[in-house]
Design a protein around this motif. Structure first.
Motif, PDB file in Angstrom:
ATOM      1  N   SER A   4       0.807  -1.236   0.000  1.00 23.22           N
ATOM      2  CA  SER A   4       0.000   0.000   0.000  1.00 23.22           C
ATOM      3  C   SER A   4       0.836   1.281   0.000  1.00 23.22           C
ATOM      4  O   SER A   4       0.308   2.341  -0.291  1.00 23.22           O
ATOM      5  CB  SER A   4      -0.966  -0.003   1.184  1.00 23.22           C
ATOM      6  N   SER A  40      -7.774  -4.099  -5.511  1.00 18.92           N
ATOM      7  CA  SER A  40      -7.165  -2.807  -5.176  1.00 18.92           C
ATOM      8  C   SER A  40      -5.729  -2.834  -5.665  1.00 18.92           C
ATOM      9  O   SER A  40      -5.172  -3.909  -5.908  1.00 18.92           O
ATOM     10  CB  SER A  40      -7.186  -2.574  -3.660  1.00 18.92           C
ATOM     11  N   PRO A  42      -2.829  -2.302  -4.104  1.00 14.19           N
ATOM     12  CA  PRO A  42      -1.914  -3.124  -3.293  1.00 14.19           C
ATOM     13  C   PRO A  42      -2.181  -4.621  -3.469  1.00 14.19           C
ATOM     14  O   PRO A  42      -1.237  -5.413  -3.573  1.00 14.19           O
ATOM     15  CB  PRO A  42      -2.199  -2.689  -1.854  1.00 14.19           C
ATOM     16  N   GLY A 122      -6.887   2.034  -2.593  1.00 10.75           N
ATOM     17  CA  GLY A 122      -7.048   1.390  -1.293  1.00 10.75           C
ATOM     18  C   GLY A 122      -8.305   0.566  -1.290  1.00 10.75           C
ATOM     19  O   GLY A 122      -9.101   0.631  -2.210  1.00 10.75           O
TER      20      GLY A 122
END
Length: 130
Positions: A4, A40, A42, A122
């Protein structure tokens, strides 16, 4: 490693300018059914890293391909604290290359990058902005 904190903008640029062309060049138009997606950025990078940098039975050379080396460099350069882990190279005994298995894995990686490009940064809010 949790992706992230990566600089997604820089990684996106490298992907669009370089890695995408390496992947499509390797695939030469081959088409496969894709199963994996990600939700997402990440989460996508986690899968991309896993699929790209681990040799698999039938395709031991995958982590040595140009797109894999460039992916590793991008993660090292743009994900603070991304571990330069030593991968075990005890993979030489693995079954020899099977062209189709390499292509299928490459195709899956291309699909995950596509998901990465479409994904939010995120996982917190689940409404999609267009």
């Amino acid at each position: 490693y949790n992706f992230s904190n990566c600089n997604f903008t820089s990684i996106t640029k490298i992907y669009c300018n370089i890695i995408f062309h390496d992947l499509t060049g390797d695939l030469k138009g081959a088409k496969f059914e894709q199963i994996e997606d990600c939700e997402s950025k990440p989460a996508c990078l986690l899968k991309i890293e896993y699929y790209t940098l681990n040799p698999i039975p039938g395709c031991p050379s995958l982590p040595d391909k140009t797109f894999a080396r460039r992916t590793r460099e991008a993660l090292n350069d743009h994900c603070p604290g991304y571990p330069e882990t030593e991968r075990n190279d005890g993979t030489q005994e693995m079954a020899q290359e099977v062209q189709n298995i390499c292509l299928q894995q490459t195709s899956q990686i291309l699909r995950l990058w596509y998901s990465f490009m479409q994904s939010p940064e995120g996982t917190k809010h689940h409404h999609h902005h267009h």
